[in-house]
Design a protein around this motif. Structure first.
Motif, PDB file in Angstrom:
ATOM      1  N   SER A  61       0.007  -5.871  -3.753  1.00 49.39           N
ATOM      2  CA  SER A  61       1.433  -5.552  -3.652  1.00 49.39           C
ATOM      3  C   SER A  61       2.276  -6.427  -4.570  1.00 49.39           C
ATOM      4  N   ALA A  64       4.167  -9.118  -1.100  1.00 47.67           N
ATOM      5  CA  ALA A  64       3.858  -9.676   0.222  1.00 47.67           C
ATOM      6  C   ALA A  64       3.092 -10.988   0.077  1.00 47.67           C
ATOM      7  N   GLU A 427      -1.879  -1.838   6.455  1.00 53.47           N
ATOM      8  CA  GLU A 427      -0.575  -1.482   5.896  1.00 53.47           C
ATOM      9  C   GLU A 427       0.518  -1.572   6.960  1.00 53.47           C
ATOM     10  N   HIS A 431       2.987  -4.532   5.929  1.00 54.74           N
ATOM     11  CA  HIS A 431       4.171  -3.975   5.270  1.00 54.74           C
ATOM     12  C   HIS A 431       5.065  -3.167   6.213  1.00 54.74           C
TER      13      HIS A 431
END
Length: 468
Positions: A61, A64, A427, A431
């Motif tokens: 990413s 993150a 995920e 996130h």
């Protein structure tokens, strides 16, 4: 007093754990960390895969931060279900799909079939990327053999109906002409047979290879503590206190990859995820004997019951086989079942009624094995499976438990389900990705509605015969 929901300290030894890794009893630090961003409870297929996906997702990413991750395991790494199964990577493209269609519609059922099929490539890719070369992954065909004509005919009709409905995933299924079923499969008395893409693997070595990747990717962000059973989890002011046999850890997020043992730590899942023992054997031929070549994996359905035996062939020609479901009969809906296996988490003892089932099995069912002197070399309690009351795994945020997540209830069918399930779960955890955007099948989502349905007995009793 030892908690009654913990794995037994002295389980039967499976074939897969006869070649142990130096990481088997890893403790990253002498003492537990005092706190961690994410605590994962369970160091099997789901726990190690989740850690892998958390780390790779964070690094890809670029935005993150890599979280601190602590993995807690009651025994040793991969000593539970994953290290005790049949080594079968067998996507389901026919047996449960009609049931899913009836309950959830064709689109939801198609999601499951395609999701499971995608695991073949996903496992190939990660094995290649992480150079897990010793896990004996083989891409093959799974031959499903019916010795009962009526049962075979029912399955053929179900497959044809799926084909007529435009389900492209059945294009991979090759249905043999009944008159050729015995000759092609090599199984005595085969009435109907068909095959589709599948695989076999040394599950323990695969997870150990993945663990090496986790340690490399995570560095000092990853802490693994074996022989550290979790006794309870409590929450106060947004912080989770994970209480273990060796002290406590404060965590921002907790993930239960505890499968059959989930009921002890998250009691609301007790009606939804039911423990059940299995039985697995390693069969080899006598010295100096050469077994007939079997280049495929198998599912044998010997009679008209719902029972099935599942089998893979090792590179050395020996056999890993499990099932014997027609011996330890599965209960009907609402029944208590046989306590020898149903609701039983004790993998230190065998299922007595199946002890002799595998004696002479290859000679009994397979052409060309009559004079091989094939015999059982090792017999062990297969994985303690977590049967879901509605036949679907539970993945996602636990209802009414903020920042607590679950990946469990795999029905003895985790090999073609877990790896990408934990990718989607990563995920969500990392996130805050909505479940609908993770690529996970919609019916896998854990929910208050599913828990309540299990509690009151709706759609309960779906005791499956998958195992691997």
């Amino acid at each position: 007093m030892e908690a009654q929901f913990l794995p037994t300290p002295n389980p039967t030894l499976p074939f897969w754990l006869t070649d142990r890794s130096p990481l088997d009893q890893i403790r990253s630090t002498p003492d537990l960390p005092s706190e961690s961003d994410i605590v994962i409870i369970g160091a099997g297929y789901a726990g190690i895969s989740l850690a892998y996906h958390l780390l790779t997702s964070a690094q890809k990413s670029g935005t993150a931060a890599v979280p601190s991750i602590t993995i807690l395991e009651a025994r040793t790494v991969c000593s539970g279900a994953t290290g005790r199964n049949g080594g079968h990577v067998r996507p389901d493209t026919y047996s449960l799909i009609p049931r899913y269609m009836q309950r959830h519609g064709i689109d939801a059922a198609r999601e499951v079939a395609e999701f499971e099929l995608s695991h073949i490539k996903a496992l190939q890719d990660v094995i290649r990327a992480e150079k897990i070369e010793d896990c004996d992954f083989l891409l093959t065909r799974n031959v499903n053999v019916y010795l009962n004509q009526n049962r075979g005919n029912e399955t053929k009709r179900a497959i044809e109906k799926l084909r007529e409905m435009g389900c492209g995933f059945v294009d991979d299924i090759f249905v043999m002409d009944d008159k050729d079923a015995e000759a092609i499969s090599g199984v005595k008395g085969a009435k109907t047979a068909f095959s589709f893409t599948a695989g076999s693997i040394w599950p323990y070595k695969f997870i150990m290879g993945l663990l090496h990747a986790v340690l490399r990717l995570g560095g000092d962000k990853v802490n693994i503590q074996t022989t550290t059973p979790v006794l309870s989890v409590s929450s106060t002011e947004g912080v989770h206190i994970v209480n273990t046999s060796r002290g406590t850890i404060r965590a921002k997020k907790v993930v239960y990859t505890t499968n059959a043992y989930t009921f002890g730590l998250v009691p609301e899942y007790a009606p939804s995820i039911i423990p059940a023992k299995g039985i697995v054997a390693h069969i080899s031929v006598a010295d100096g004997k050469r077994p007939p070549l079997l280049s495929q994996t198998y599912i044998l359905r010997p009679d008209a019951s719902d029972g099935a035996d599942y089998m893979i062939v090792r590179p050395d020609g020996s056999i890993i086989i499990g099932g014997a479901h027609q011996i330890h009969t599965f209960p009907e809906k609402g029944a208590q079942g046989n306590a020898e296996w149903y609701g039983n988490i004790d993998d230190s003892s065998l299922i007595d009624s199946t002890r002799e089932y595998w004696d002479g099995y290859m000679q009994r069912y397979f052409h060309g094995w009559e004079d091989t002197d094939a015999k059982v070399e090792k017999l062990w309690t297969g994985k303690v499976m977590g049967y879901s009351s509605d036949s679907a795994p539970h993945i996602g945020q636990i209802p009414s438990r903020p920042n607590q997540f679950i990946a469990a209830g795999f029905n003895g069918h985790g090999m073609p389900v877990i790896f990408l399930s934990t990718k989607g779960l990563a995920e969500m955890i990392l996130h805050n990705t909505p479940y609908t955007q993770t690529g996970l099948p919609r019916i896998y989502k854990t929910s208050a509605e599913r828990l309540e349905a299990a509690r009151v007995g709706k759609e309960g009793g779906d005791i499956l015969h998958f195992e691997q």
